[in-house]
Design a protein around this motif. Structure first.
Motif, PDB file in Angstrom:
ATOM      1  N   GLN A  99     -19.250  -4.488 -13.986  1.00 45.06           N
ATOM      2  CA  GLN A  99     -18.108  -5.124 -13.214  1.00 45.06           C
ATOM      3  C   GLN A  99     -18.374  -6.549 -13.241  1.00 45.06           C
ATOM      4  O   GLN A  99     -19.378  -6.913 -13.120  1.00 45.06           O
ATOM      5  N   ALA A 100     -17.342  -7.276 -13.406  1.00 45.99           N
ATOM      6  CA  ALA A 100     -17.494  -8.876 -13.661  1.00 45.99           C
ATOM      7  C   ALA A 100     -18.034  -9.506 -12.702  1.00 45.99           C
ATOM      8  O   ALA A 100     -18.929 -10.258 -12.711  1.00 45.99           O
ATOM      9  N   PHE A 101     -17.467  -9.388 -11.213  1.00 42.19           N
ATOM     10  CA  PHE A 101     -18.050 -10.090 -10.170  1.00 42.19           C
ATOM     11  C   PHE A 101     -19.020  -9.458  -9.740  1.00 42.19           C
ATOM     12  O   PHE A 101     -19.007  -7.863  -9.572  1.00 42.19           O
ATOM     13  N   PRO A 102     -20.303  -9.927  -9.373  1.00 47.51           N
ATOM     14  CA  PRO A 102     -20.428 -11.150  -9.043  1.00 47.51           C
ATOM     15  C   PRO A 102     -21.107 -11.932 -10.231  1.00 47.51           C
ATOM     16  O   PRO A 102     -22.147 -13.036 -10.088  1.00 47.51           O
ATOM     17  N   ASN A 130      -8.709 -21.643 -10.251  1.00 48.34           N
ATOM     18  CA  ASN A 130      -8.899 -22.706  -9.303  1.00 48.34           C
ATOM     19  C   ASN A 130      -8.894 -22.256  -7.850  1.00 48.34           C
ATOM     20  O   ASN A 130      -9.216 -23.061  -7.184  1.00 48.34           O
ATOM     21  N   TYR A 131      -8.750 -20.832  -7.680  1.00 46.18           N
ATOM     22  CA  TYR A 131      -9.085 -20.540  -6.311  1.00 46.18           C
ATOM     23  C   TYR A 131     -10.531 -20.680  -5.886  1.00 46.18           C
ATOM     24  O   TYR A 131     -10.873 -20.709  -4.679  1.00 46.18           O
ATOM     25  N   TRP A 132     -11.270 -20.900  -6.892  1.00 44.77           N
ATOM     26  CA  TRP A 132     -12.685 -21.042  -6.512  1.00 44.77           C
ATOM     27  C   TRP A 132     -12.868 -22.278  -5.652  1.00 44.77           C
ATOM     28  O   TRP A 132     -13.777 -22.409  -4.576  1.00 44.77           O
ATOM     29  N   TYR A 133     -11.835 -23.461  -5.788  1.00 42.99           N
ATOM     30  CA  TYR A 133     -11.945 -24.550  -5.041  1.00 42.99           C
ATOM     31  C   TYR A 133     -11.697 -24.515  -3.332  1.00 42.99           C
ATOM     32  O   TYR A 133     -12.126 -25.161  -2.730  1.00 42.99           O
ATOM     33  N   ASP A 134     -10.743 -23.348  -3.262  1.00 41.23           N
ATOM     34  CA  ASP A 134     -10.484 -23.002  -1.793  1.00 41.23           C
ATOM     35  C   ASP A 134     -11.686 -22.352  -1.319  1.00 41.23           C
ATOM     36  O   ASP A 134     -11.912 -22.327   0.067  1.00 41.23           O
ATOM     37  N   TYR A 135     -12.233 -21.605  -2.335  1.00 45.71           N
ATOM     38  CA  TYR A 135     -13.288 -20.562  -1.472  1.00 45.71           C
ATOM     39  C   TYR A 135     -14.813 -21.505  -1.174  1.00 45.71           C
ATOM     40  O   TYR A 135     -15.330 -21.203  -0.292  1.00 45.71           O
ATOM     41  N   PHE A 142     -18.793 -24.995  -9.773  1.00 44.07           N
ATOM     42  CA  PHE A 142     -19.750 -24.091 -10.411  1.00 44.07           C
ATOM     43  C   PHE A 142     -19.431 -22.438 -10.683  1.00 44.07           C
ATOM     44  O   PHE A 142     -19.640 -22.004 -11.677  1.00 44.07           O
ATOM     45  N   GLY A 143     -18.544 -22.211  -9.483  1.00 49.96           N
ATOM     46  CA  GLY A 143     -18.268 -20.871  -9.693  1.00 49.96           C
ATOM     47  C   GLY A 143     -17.143 -20.600 -10.780  1.00 49.96           C
ATOM     48  O   GLY A 143     -17.040 -19.701 -11.388  1.00 49.96           O
ATOM     49  N   LYS A 144     -16.169 -21.727 -10.926  1.00 50.49           N
ATOM     50  CA  LYS A 144     -15.024 -21.646 -12.194  1.00 50.49           C
ATOM     51  C   LYS A 144     -16.048 -21.712 -13.426  1.00 50.49           C
ATOM     52  O   LYS A 144     -15.521 -20.924 -14.321  1.00 50.49           O
ATOM     53  N   PHE A 145     -16.999 -22.551 -13.433  1.00 55.98           N
ATOM     54  CA  PHE A 145     -17.623 -22.787 -14.863  1.00 55.98           C
ATOM     55  C   PHE A 145     -18.296 -21.035 -15.288  1.00 55.98           C
ATOM     56  O   PHE A 145     -17.961 -20.723 -16.044  1.00 55.98           O
ATOM     57  N   ILE A 146     -19.086 -20.524 -14.207  1.00 55.00           N
ATOM     58  CA  ILE A 146     -19.684 -19.258 -14.415  1.00 55.00           C
ATOM     59  C   ILE A 146     -18.553 -18.063 -14.807  1.00 55.00           C
ATOM     60  O   ILE A 146     -18.683 -17.662 -15.659  1.00 55.00           O
ATOM     61  N   GLU A 147     -17.385 -18.247 -13.954  1.00 48.37           N
ATOM     62  CA  GLU A 147     -16.563 -17.460 -14.262  1.00 48.37           C
ATOM     63  C   GLU A 147     -15.929 -17.413 -15.994  1.00 48.37           C
ATOM     64  O   GLU A 147     -15.581 -16.623 -16.551  1.00 48.37           O
ATOM     65  N   HIS A 148     -15.782 -18.744 -16.261  1.00 57.19           N
ATOM     66  CA  HIS A 148     -15.242 -18.948 -17.698  1.00 57.19           C
ATOM     67  C   HIS A 148     -16.364 -18.724 -18.445  1.00 57.19           C
ATOM     68  O   HIS A 148     -15.810 -18.048 -19.689  1.00 57.19           O
ATOM     69  N   PHE A 149     -17.554 -18.777 -18.396  1.00 58.22           N
ATOM     70  CA  PHE A 149     -18.754 -18.424 -19.274  1.00 58.22           C
ATOM     71  C   PHE A 149     -18.553 -16.824 -19.159  1.00 58.22           C
ATOM     72  O   PHE A 149     -18.755 -16.243 -20.335  1.00 58.22           O
TER      73      PHE A 149
END
Length: 375
Positions: A99-102, A130-135, A142-149
């Protein structure tokens, strides 16, 4: 086929959509002769590896709290991931479905797939972008970068909804991306409802800001102007409960809304749905929205909202099995009124809309995807 599901939490010790999906698919895969392993945290007493209902469970480490101050714990995800590589490698599965997350468990899963030369699938329940910025505010970068990776770690992604497919393609993943959604067992609706617990509108879910229950309460206050005796039930608990109960009091809805907390078993939730008229899901973030499918299986039209991260609205065909509202009390109130007025005319189309979500249908799609994969 030897299949390894990787997810830190395990059903029924933790009850959520992703872990329930793994459990239901694992049961059916095992019944059909596949060897199924689930690698998670150890929630039980006794040996670390146990077999139950044909499924082999691997308890890799002692469980830790999943959330710290309302957010998924990074420390917990890293801690679990540290114990994952060698047990996966030892089993030498044909397929690893992580499962992708976490995100962090993807690394040992990827390494194990390379060493053992098996297929790695990554199942995406949500893509935040971009929801990472709200979170996380500034640290969302950093969350957005890891998700993209993580998105580009394997050539075998699986999405649970059309909304997730769209997000993955926006991040550069090539189509086609198979959709293997969460399913239902239609037999679950055989439990009886209690006439004494009847309601007009029902919500079921964790009481967190993303579920947007405050918007529902504001809409309900507008509906009450036209239907003074309207009755609603809010099933669930969470950090927002006190705030929501206070808002209900401030809006003068104490005679119209009952907050039940979490019910003791899922049959009670289904019984409460069967004793209601419509289901409300005003959430702005849903990876799939299985509770919507369960409500439809009980014959209820579903009212949800139009939001970029709400995959549940992909399930709704307006006027056939529910309605989609804008993010305003007025729009949501209008959709609630429409659903209450039209629900009797929608019953047949509501039942038709869930036929493709039976677990056996979902399972056939999954096995086909596994068999067609490249490593």
């Amino acid at each position: 086929m030897k299949i390894a599901f990787v997810y830190d939490v395990i059903y029924p010790y933790v009850k959520g959509g992703a872990e329930k999906r793994i459990y239901e698919l694992s049961l059916r895969l095992a019944e059909r002769g596949h060897e199924v392993h689930i690698f998670g945290m150890k929630y039980w007493e006794g040996p670390a590896v146990v077999e139950k209902n044909g499924i082999i469970y691997h308890g890799l480490c002692q469980p830790m709290n999943l959330y710290v101050k309302g957010r998924r714990s990074i420390l917990q995800a890293i801690y679990y991931s540290v114990f994952l590589f060698f047990p996966l490698l030892k089993e030498k599965p044909d397929v690893i479905d992580c499962q992708a997350f976490p995100y962090f468990p993807l690394i040992p899963s990827w390494l194990a797939s390379k060493v053992s030369k098996c297929s790695l699938f990554v199942t995406w329940h949500e893509v935040w972008g971009n929801y990472w910025y709200d979170y996380l505010g500034f640290f969302g970068i950093f969350g957005k970068f890891i998700e993209h990776f993580a998105v580009h770690l394997t050539k075998n992604p699986i999405a649970v909804s059309g909304s997730t497919v769209r997000k993955l393609t926006e991040m550069g993943v090539s189509e086609p991306i198979p959709i293997i959604s969460i399913g239902i067992d239609s037999n679950m609706t055989n439990c009886k409802s209690s006439a004494g617990d009847s309601s007009d509108i029902i919500f079921a879910g964790r009481l967190i800001p993303e579920k947007n229950v405050d918007l529902f309460l504001r809409a309900l206050s507008l509906v009450r102007e036209k239907v003074p005796g309207i009755k609603a039930v809010v099933i669930g608990d969470g950090p927002e409960r006190y705030t929501l109960e206070k808002l209900s009091y401030d809006l003068g809805l104490t005679e119209n809304v009952v907050f039940t907390g979490f019910l003791s078993c899922h049959d009670e939730v289904i019984a409460a749905m069967k004793a209601s008229k419509i289901f409300i899901l005003p959430s702005i973030r849903e990876g799939f929205g299985i509770v919507s499918i369960e409500a439809m299986a009980c014959g209820l039209p579903v009212v949800t909202v139009r939001a970029p991260l709400n995959a549940a609205y992909d399930l709704i065909h307006e006027g056939r099995n529910g309605y989609i509202a804008d993010l305003s009390p007025e729009s949501l109130a209008d959709s609630i009124m429409a659903a209450l007025f039209e629900r009797e005319n929608m019953k047949e189309s509501i039942v038709d809309s869930i036929k493709d979500y039976e677990w056996d249908v979902i399972l056939k799609k999954l096995v086909l995807v596994y068999n067609q994969s490249g490593k």
